[in-house]
Design an enzyme around this catalytic site. Structure first.
Site, PDB file in Angstrom:
ATOM      1  CE1 TYR A   1      29.054 -66.568  45.771  1.00 16.74           C
ATOM      2  CE2 TYR A   1      26.965 -67.586  45.171  1.00 16.74           C
ATOM      3  CZ  TYR A   1      28.136 -67.586  45.895  1.00 16.74           C
ATOM      4  OH  TYR A   1      28.391 -68.631  46.752  1.00 16.74           O
TER       5      TYR A   1
ATOM      6  CE1 TYR B   1      32.379 -67.569  47.719  1.00 20.67           C
ATOM      7  CE2 TYR B   1      32.286 -69.913  47.290  1.00 20.67           C
ATOM      8  CZ  TYR B   1      31.704 -68.771  47.777  1.00 20.67           C
ATOM      9  OH  TYR B   1      30.449 -68.822  48.320  1.00 20.67           O
TER      10      TYR B   1
ATOM     11  CE  LYS C   1      32.625 -69.749  54.326  1.00 20.25           C
ATOM     12  NZ  LYS C   1      33.228 -70.250  53.117  1.00 20.25           N
TER      13      LYS C   1
HETATM   14  N1  PLP Z   1      36.610 -68.716  49.166  1.00 19.02           N
HETATM   15  C1  PLP Z   1      35.860 -69.788  49.481  1.00 19.02           C
HETATM   16  C2  PLP Z   1      36.315 -71.133  49.031  1.00 19.02           C
HETATM   17  C3  PLP Z   1      34.666 -69.628  50.209  1.00 19.02           C
HETATM   18  O1  PLP Z   1      33.926 -70.696  50.527  1.00 19.02           O
HETATM   19  C4  PLP Z   1      34.271 -68.322  50.597  1.00 19.02           C
HETATM   20  C5  PLP Z   1      32.992 -68.139  51.319  1.00 19.02           C
HETATM   21  O2  PLP Z   1      32.144 -67.297  51.039  1.00 19.02           O
HETATM   22  C6  PLP Z   1      35.095 -67.234  50.254  1.00 19.02           C
HETATM   23  C7  PLP Z   1      36.254 -67.479  49.542  1.00 19.02           C
HETATM   24  C8  PLP Z   1      34.773 -65.824  50.628  1.00 19.02           C
HETATM   25  O3  PLP Z   1      35.008 -65.575  51.977  1.00 19.02           O
HETATM   26  P1  PLP Z   1      34.097 -64.531  52.758  1.00 19.02           P
HETATM   27  O4  PLP Z   1      32.694 -64.975  52.555  1.00 19.02           O
HETATM   28  O5  PLP Z   1      34.540 -64.591  54.166  1.00 19.02           O
HETATM   29  O6  PLP Z   1      34.317 -63.194  52.130  1.00 19.02           O
END
Ligand code: PLP
Length: 337
Positions: A269, A295, A51
């Protein structure tokens, strides 16, 4: 670089480090070289992560506009909301975060899910954390609009930052910068990263890297791994951010697709599948590096599977983009006990 025309506010230590995952590569048969660019170690703010690069191109507008609050939205264990609060702390502003119930919380985690990990950290940083029961959606939300209206009616000037910073007009720029940085690091290291594997949910991380690499004719080297469990929506949003970012940069290219592997985002998710947990444990055991079940465990699972399937050329250099997020692990203790 095309990015130079945009104002930037530094939140990172500098270029994020690149580590080599030699033990993992060996464990997977020594077919490819695996590297990781460590966005999980990119800053001293809270637990760092993806972020902050996005915020570097959003903050100048917040400062210029004399805003009093930054308002953002995410799930309960959101990294976005925690890093919004940390950024606000750094700027001497306040943050309000709307944290929705995006995850079907496992029974074994129910007592602690909204108290540990990123929520605990958010409270330490003095965040105004608002837990709301609404379900998962990466778009604009009613609860978010309400928080903005409430602050405005109290005479404050809130600055809205959408989920994952992604639908913000400058949300994709930070990771264009990541690509520029990577090209410099390639030169310094005397190496070329043949494929870049990156997690994708709200889209601006993968979109930024894609557009950034497109400046060098290398957008097809980027492989986005879905972790949203709603791949159609994530594909559509990511493609929209790709084309918007390309346009404001002045790249002069329009795109109608990107490499997107949708096999690892399930079951939904925020909930890992069996392969996610195996991937987290394998990376942990071989490299001593932590990833989360929401993630990076899923994108690491994707990378491991693609190696096993011989989808990368023999001896090629594969770069895993570690975006952070391990700070939510304590909300998932039952998967590792
Ligand atoms: N990895 C982490 C640790 C995240 O906090 C996020 C946030 O959503 C993502 C991946 C995915 O990135 P994006 O939302 O920009 O696709």
């Amino acid at each position: 670089a095309l990015l130079d025309k945009f104002e930037k506010y530094d939140l990172l230590f500098g270029p994020s480090p690149i580590s080599k995952f030699e033990n993992l590569a060996k464990e997977l048969g020594g077919k490819v070289n695996i590297y990781a660019k460590r966005e999980d170690r990119n800053s001293g703010l809270a637990f760092a992560g993806n972020k902050l690069r996005k915020f570097e191109y959003i903050v100048p507008e917040i400062i210029a506009g004399d805003y009093t609050h930054i308002v953002s939205i995410g799930g309960i264990q959101s990294n976005q909301t925690l890093m919004t609060i940390a950024t606000a702390c750094k700027l001497g502003l306040k943050a309000v975060t709307v944290q929705e119930n995006w995850v079907p919380i496992p029974e074994a985690e129910k007592a602690t899910y909204d108290k540990v990990g990123n929520i605990e950290a958010a409270r330490i940083l003095g965040g105004d954390v608002r837990l709301v029961p609404d379900g998962f959606d990466i778009g604009m939300r009613k609860s978010f609009e309400e928080a903005l209206q409430e602050l405005t009616s109290q005479g404050f000037k809130p600055y809205p930052v959408p989920a994952g910073c992604s639908e913000h007009k400058y949300g994709g720029l930070g990771f264009v910068g990541f690509a520029d940085e990577l090209i410099k690091q390639e030169k310094e290291m005397g190496i070329k990263f043949d494929k870049i594997v990156v997690c994708c949910v709200t889209g601006s991380t993968a979109a930024g890297i894609f557009v950034g690499m497109a400046q060098y004719g290398r957008e097809n080297d980027v492989i986005a791994i879905d972790a949203s469990g709603k791949p159609e929506k994530t594909f559509e949003q990511t493609l929209r951010i790709i084309n918007h970012t390309s346009e404001i940069l002045g790249l002069g290219k329009k795109f109608d697709t990107f490499n997107f592997d949708t096999r690892f985002g399930g079951p939904v998710y925020g909930i890992p599948n069996e392969g996610t947990i195996e991937a987290i444990k394998l990376l942990g055991k071989t490299e001593g590096t932590l990833t989360d079940p929401v993630y990076e465990g899923k994108s690491m699972q994707g990378l491991i599977e693609l190696v096993k399937e011989d989808k990368f050329e023999k001896d090629s250099n594969v770069l895993f983009v570690h975006l952070g997020g391990a700070s939510s692990l304590s909300a998932y203790q039952s998967y590792f006990s």
